[in-house]
Design an enzyme around this catalytic site. Structure first.
Site, PDB file in Angstrom:
ATOM      1  N   LYS A   1       2.943  11.352   9.479  1.00 19.73           N
ATOM      2  CA  LYS A   1       2.392  10.919  10.780  1.00 19.73           C
ATOM      3  C   LYS A   1       0.915  10.580  10.636  1.00 19.73           C
ATOM      4  O   LYS A   1       0.464   9.552  11.106  1.00 19.73           O
ATOM      5  CB  LYS A   1       2.523  12.017  11.849  1.00 19.73           C
ATOM      6  CG  LYS A   1       3.866  12.256  12.459  1.00 19.73           C
ATOM      7  CD  LYS A   1       4.404  11.157  13.305  1.00 19.73           C
ATOM      8  CE  LYS A   1       5.184  10.185  12.470  1.00 19.73           C
ATOM      9  NZ  LYS A   1       6.587  10.406  12.323  1.00 19.73           N
TER      10      LYS A   1
ATOM     11  N   LYS B   1       9.013  -1.184  13.334  1.00 15.99           N
ATOM     12  CA  LYS B   1       9.768  -0.090  13.932  1.00 15.99           C
ATOM     13  C   LYS B   1      11.161   0.007  13.332  1.00 15.99           C
ATOM     14  O   LYS B   1      11.688   1.079  13.120  1.00 15.99           O
ATOM     15  CB  LYS B   1       9.854  -0.306  15.447  1.00 15.99           C
ATOM     16  CG  LYS B   1      10.559   0.811  16.199  1.00 15.99           C
ATOM     17  CD  LYS B   1       9.791   2.109  16.101  1.00 15.99           C
ATOM     18  CE  LYS B   1      10.508   3.278  16.713  1.00 15.99           C
ATOM     19  NZ  LYS B   1       9.947   4.558  16.232  1.00 15.99           N
TER      20      LYS B   1
ATOM     21  N   ARG C   1       8.616  -3.632  17.688  1.00 22.21           N
ATOM     22  CA  ARG C   1       9.332  -3.597  16.412  1.00 22.21           C
ATOM     23  C   ARG C   1       8.426  -3.987  15.244  1.00 22.21           C
ATOM     24  O   ARG C   1       8.774  -3.749  14.091  1.00 22.21           O
ATOM     25  CB  ARG C   1      10.524  -4.570  16.447  1.00 22.21           C
ATOM     26  CG  ARG C   1      11.591  -4.176  17.454  1.00 22.21           C
ATOM     27  CD  ARG C   1      12.569  -5.316  17.655  1.00 22.21           C
ATOM     28  NE  ARG C   1      13.275  -5.642  16.447  1.00 22.21           N
ATOM     29  CZ  ARG C   1      14.484  -5.198  16.130  1.00 22.21           C
ATOM     30  NH1 ARG C   1      15.102  -4.403  16.960  1.00 22.21           N
ATOM     31  NH2 ARG C   1      15.057  -5.544  15.010  1.00 22.21           N
TER      32      ARG C   1
ATOM     33  N   GLU D   1       6.406  15.752   7.261  1.00 18.20           N
ATOM     34  CA  GLU D   1       6.373  14.915   8.460  1.00 18.20           C
ATOM     35  C   GLU D   1       4.951  14.826   9.021  1.00 18.20           C
ATOM     36  O   GLU D   1       4.510  13.760   9.447  1.00 18.20           O
ATOM     37  CB  GLU D   1       7.356  15.490   9.496  1.00 18.20           C
ATOM     38  CG  GLU D   1       7.416  14.790  10.820  1.00 18.20           C
ATOM     39  CD  GLU D   1       7.811  13.308  10.755  1.00 18.20           C
ATOM     40  OE1 GLU D   1       8.196  12.816   9.682  1.00 18.20           O
ATOM     41  OE2 GLU D   1       7.681  12.641  11.796  1.00 18.20           O
TER      42      GLU D   1
ATOM     43  N   GLU E   1       0.291   7.332   8.489  1.00 20.78           N
ATOM     44  CA  GLU E   1       0.752   6.038   9.016  1.00 20.78           C
ATOM     45  C   GLU E   1      -0.020   5.570  10.244  1.00 20.78           C
ATOM     46  O   GLU E   1      -0.157   4.376  10.453  1.00 20.78           O
ATOM     47  CB  GLU E   1       2.259   6.031   9.271  1.00 20.78           C
ATOM     48  CG  GLU E   1       2.707   6.864  10.441  1.00 20.78           C
ATOM     49  CD  GLU E   1       4.206   6.808  10.659  1.00 20.78           C
ATOM     50  OE1 GLU E   1       4.826   5.777  10.376  1.00 20.78           O
ATOM     51  OE2 GLU E   1       4.759   7.817  11.122  1.00 20.78           O
TER      52      GLU E   1
ATOM     53  N   ASN F   1      16.905 -13.616  11.665  1.00 17.44           N
ATOM     54  CA  ASN F   1      16.512 -12.297  11.159  1.00 17.44           C
ATOM     55  C   ASN F   1      17.309 -12.040   9.900  1.00 17.44           C
ATOM     56  O   ASN F   1      18.499 -12.370   9.851  1.00 17.44           O
ATOM     57  CB  ASN F   1      16.869 -11.191  12.167  1.00 17.44           C
ATOM     58  CG  ASN F   1      15.976 -11.216  13.380  1.00 17.44           C
ATOM     59  OD1 ASN F   1      15.046 -12.012  13.461  1.00 17.44           O
ATOM     60  ND2 ASN F   1      16.274 -10.335  14.327  1.00 17.44           N
ATOM     61  N   GLY F   2      16.689 -11.409   8.907  1.00 19.62           N
ATOM     62  CA  GLY F   2      17.404 -11.101   7.671  1.00 19.62           C
ATOM     63  C   GLY F   2      16.811 -11.873   6.506  1.00 19.62           C
ATOM     64  O   GLY F   2      15.712 -12.421   6.607  1.00 19.62           O
TER      65      GLY F   2
ATOM     66  N   CYS G   1      11.691  -8.486  12.570  1.00 20.83           N
ATOM     67  CA  CYS G   1      11.869  -9.726  13.328  1.00 20.83           C
ATOM     68  C   CYS G   1      12.718  -9.492  14.580  1.00 20.83           C
ATOM     69  O   CYS G   1      13.584  -8.622  14.599  1.00 20.83           O
ATOM     70  CB  CYS G   1      12.574 -10.768  12.475  1.00 20.83           C
ATOM     71  SG  CYS G   1      11.770 -11.072  10.914  1.00 20.83           S
TER      72      CYS G   1
ATOM     73  N   TRP H   1       8.359 -11.021  11.060  1.00 13.09           N
ATOM     74  CA  TRP H   1       7.675 -10.059  10.180  1.00 13.09           C
ATOM     75  C   TRP H   1       7.850 -10.624   8.777  1.00 13.09           C
ATOM     76  O   TRP H   1       8.963 -10.680   8.263  1.00 13.09           O
ATOM     77  CB  TRP H   1       8.336  -8.688  10.323  1.00 13.09           C
ATOM     78  CG  TRP H   1       7.619  -7.562   9.658  1.00 13.09           C
ATOM     79  CD1 TRP H   1       6.596  -6.818  10.171  1.00 13.09           C
ATOM     80  CD2 TRP H   1       7.898  -7.011   8.366  1.00 13.09           C
ATOM     81  NE1 TRP H   1       6.217  -5.851   9.274  1.00 13.09           N
ATOM     82  CE2 TRP H   1       7.000  -5.944   8.162  1.00 13.09           C
ATOM     83  CE3 TRP H   1       8.819  -7.308   7.350  1.00 13.09           C
ATOM     84  CZ2 TRP H   1       6.992  -5.177   7.001  1.00 13.09           C
ATOM     85  CZ3 TRP H   1       8.797  -6.550   6.195  1.00 13.09           C
ATOM     86  CH2 TRP H   1       7.895  -5.505   6.023  1.00 13.09           C
TER      87      TRP H   1
ATOM     88  N   HIS I   1       0.402  23.834  -8.575  1.00 13.94           N
ATOM     89  CA  HIS I   1       0.856  23.077  -9.751  1.00 13.94           C
ATOM     90  C   HIS I   1       0.265  21.667  -9.769  1.00 13.94           C
ATOM     91  O   HIS I   1       0.759  20.800 -10.477  1.00 13.94           O
ATOM     92  CB  HIS I   1       2.385  23.032  -9.790  1.00 13.94           C
ATOM     93  CG  HIS I   1       2.993  24.399  -9.890  1.00 13.94           C
ATOM     94  ND1 HIS I   1       2.949  25.159 -11.030  1.00 13.94           N
ATOM     95  CD2 HIS I   1       3.613  25.173  -8.952  1.00 13.94           C
ATOM     96  CE1 HIS I   1       3.530  26.334 -10.814  1.00 13.94           C
ATOM     97  NE2 HIS I   1       3.940  26.357  -9.557  1.00 13.94           N
TER      98      HIS I   1
END
Ligand code: F6R
Length: 608
Positions: free
Chosen positions: A485, A603, A27, A481, A488, A100-101, A2, A74, A504
């Protein structure tokens, strides 16, 4: 996640609010709205979807007004629709709140307020705040906000306007960032400096517990007992240009290509090549403090966690101090054992990640000394730590973290060098590390020449169901990583694994044509990695190998050989990660994905 923007001054608020929201789009959000206070009172507009939808709706005179608040949401409580979008209003429609929160006791408060005949319209936790403000009998808006907040548990950054107390914004911070922008006879509110660029460079970061009152003639900050608080005015380093695409099609592409500069910025003024050491004054650790460090704990999430995994190799190798690396959310929920003598490093690009923030608080309460490795200046983690290293990478707008990773690895190398020179690393070895670090920007530039080849490889990957990324030693985090990438931004299932561990279990995923991307820089585990490649090849996997220049032994084995410049093996992650970032980018493009704003992601992850 948010975002909040607010404005009070001589200009029309709606344009400023919407431009501010546009700069917070990166964001991640699912709806947007604003409230303005004008001659005809409070006017609220809000919609599900993009800020552009909101922009198209504010062309009429009803939204005229020189004071207002705005928000990108969000969704947490209730689906992302128009009703749940912020601002939320009280029963009278005179009070508007953006938040926000998360309000943890929202259900209880909603029951209480409903029993008092307050009428709720949305599913959100935020709406209780509007009704709590309405319910207060205090005479000023700030008094009513303070009353409302005394009933609320949870995290919040809020901005409130009220048609009965016009030309005033009341702002509060408890765990969720809010800052004030100071202009000429105009004042701004934002949850992120990005929203203020182009208006002012002077900002005041609110501390937890602060309540601020902004009017056209000034601002004041107080605590919940209305006692005045003094906060410093800081200067924003970023400018509007750093938040523009600069000729690139996407921010992710721009940020991948910026890495030679972002890494140079992370090093600037910190390397003392002749002395073979690093100058890290911001850490606030003297020789005695370093001597007391018995272990290092690196905390982070996602990409920042992966940088921490590289950091373990660096610190253990150069400083000989044992290192634990933890996913911050897991660290904080385990049994808390005493941590005296543990240097805890909270790694975070945004500096706002709730899990990392809670992790550092847990470490501190267990007796650890806590420092931050953060990109965003003035962010919550930067402010909560006892010292730290800023990355100086500039704004990272693409949701997928790219340049932050390489800067984090470089900053961790500086930290390892700094600690190492106190724990027995020789001047000569220190000089060698400093020399390798100084060479990185040029090597990164060279690395970008692989892009054409990677784009071709992406054509094969784009139709894959799954991809495996393998590495050994310091390349394991790079494999993790690379997989993160790809999944996502392209939504292809991908797994990162230690190459030897593949047999394994995950080897079962390999069938004819499965892309298997192997990190094989020339280092002391190279030969063993080649054996793992043979195992992949024997099962029909398509072998895409990232290696260093000057080794021909893989020509026969690999289906695709991507060469990056040779560097010190300890620094290879900074170079080998680049083809993987480009691979994710180009694969996502070929699949028609929104690379800068992948689905479901935000973000800055400010919820736990
Ligand atoms: C992945 C990504 C995330 C972040 C994670 C931590 O590309 O961007 O995994 O790395 O959410 O964020 P920061 O570093 O801001 O704490």
């Amino acid at each position: 996640m948010c975002g909040i923007v607010g404005y009070v001054g001589p200009r029309q608020a709606s344009e400023i609010l919407i431009n501010g929201l546009s700069r917070l789009e990166y964001r991640g959000y699912d709806s947007a709205g604003l409230a303005t206070l004008g001659p005809s009172g409070l006017e609220v507009r809000k919609f599900a979807g993009r800020v552009s939808v909101l922009r198209d709706s504010v062309t009429d005179s009803a939204v005229a007004g020189t004071c207002g608040v705005a928000h990108t949401r969000w969704a947490t409580h209730g689906p992302p629709n128009q009703t749940n979008a912020h601002p939320h209003t009280d029963c009278s429609g005179g009070v508007a709140v953006v938040h926000n929160g998360i309000i943890e006791n929202a259900d209880m408060l909603r029951r209480l307020l409903s029993s008092e005949r307050h009428c709720f319209r949305s599913d959100t936790d935020t709406e209780v705040l509007a009704h709590l403000v309405e319910r207060s009998s205090a005479t000023s808006l700030e008094g009513r906000v303070i009353d409302a907040l005394s009933d609320v548990e949870g995290t919040l950054g809020v901005a409130v306007v009220d048609s009965t107390d016009p030309d005033k914004i009341v702002v509060a911070r408890r765990g969720s960032p809010v800052l004030l922008g100071i202009g000429d006879d105009e004042y701004f509110v934002a949850s992120d400096v990005g929203a203020l660029l182009g208006h002012t460079r002077s900002v005041v970061y609110l501390s937890d517990g602060d309540i601020a009152v902004l009017t056209r003639s000034g601002y004041r900050i107080m605590d919940r007992w209305e006692q005045e608080q003094v906060r410093p005015v800081d200067t924003i380093e970023w400018d509007l240009e750093t938040m523009a695409l600069g000729g690139h099609a996407h921010f992710m592409h721009k940020e991948i290509h910026e890495q030679q500069h972002s890494v140079a910025n992370a090093l600037r003024g910190r390397l003392l090549p002749d002395e073979g050491r690093a100058r890290l004054n911001g850490l606030n650790l003297d020789a005695e403090d370093v001597a007391g460090i018995k272990r290092v704990v690196l905390l982070g999430c996602g990409t920042s966690f992966h940088a921490g995994l590289v950091g373990r190799h660096l610190i253990e190798h150069l400083a000989g101090i044992p290192v634990d690396v933890d996913i911050a959310s897991e660290f904080r929920t385990r049994r808390r054992l005493p941590m005296s003598g543990a240097l805890t490093v909270a790694i975070s690009q945004s500096g706002e990640t709730a899990d990392t923030l809670e992790g550092l608080k847990a470490a501190r309460s267990a007796g650890a000394h806590v420092v931050g490795l953060v990109n965003v200046v003035g962010s919550t983690i930067a402010r909560e730590t006892d010292g730290g290293i800023y990355l100086h990478a500039g704004p990272e707008i693409g949701v997928a973290s790219t340049k932050a990773f390489t800067s984090q690895v470089v900053a961790l190398t500086l930290l390892a060098l700094h600690l190492g020179r106190h724990t027995g690393l020789s001047v000569e070895d220190g000089r060698a590390v400093a020399k390798s670090l100084a060479a990185l920007p040029e090597l990164i530039e060279e690395c970008m020449t692989v892009e054409r080849q990677v784009r071709r490889v992406a054509e094969d990957c784009a139709s894959a169901q799954t991809a495996l990324f393998l590495g050994r030693g310091i390349s394991v985090p790079v494999a993790l990583e690379g997989a993160l990438k790809l999944k996502e931004v392209s939504y292809i299932h991908a797994e990162g694994y230690p190459a030897a561990e593949m047999k394994h279990g995950p080897i079962a995923l390999i069938e004819k044509g499965t892309p298997v991307i192997v990190l094989a820089p020339k280092d002391d585990v190279f030969t063993k990695t080649v054996s793992n490649m043979q195992e992949v090849k024997a099962r029909g996997g398509r072998l895409i190998v990232v290696t260093t220049d000057g080794h021909d032994e893989l020509d026969e084995l690999a289906d695709e050989l991507i060469r990056v410049p040779a560097s010190s093996p300890l620094l290879s992650p900074v170079l080998t990660v680049i083809p993987l970032q480009l691979l994710a980018y180009h694969t996502a493009l070929l699949r028609g994905c929104d690379v800068d704003r992948p689905r479901n992601l935000a973000k800055s992850v400010t919820v736990e």
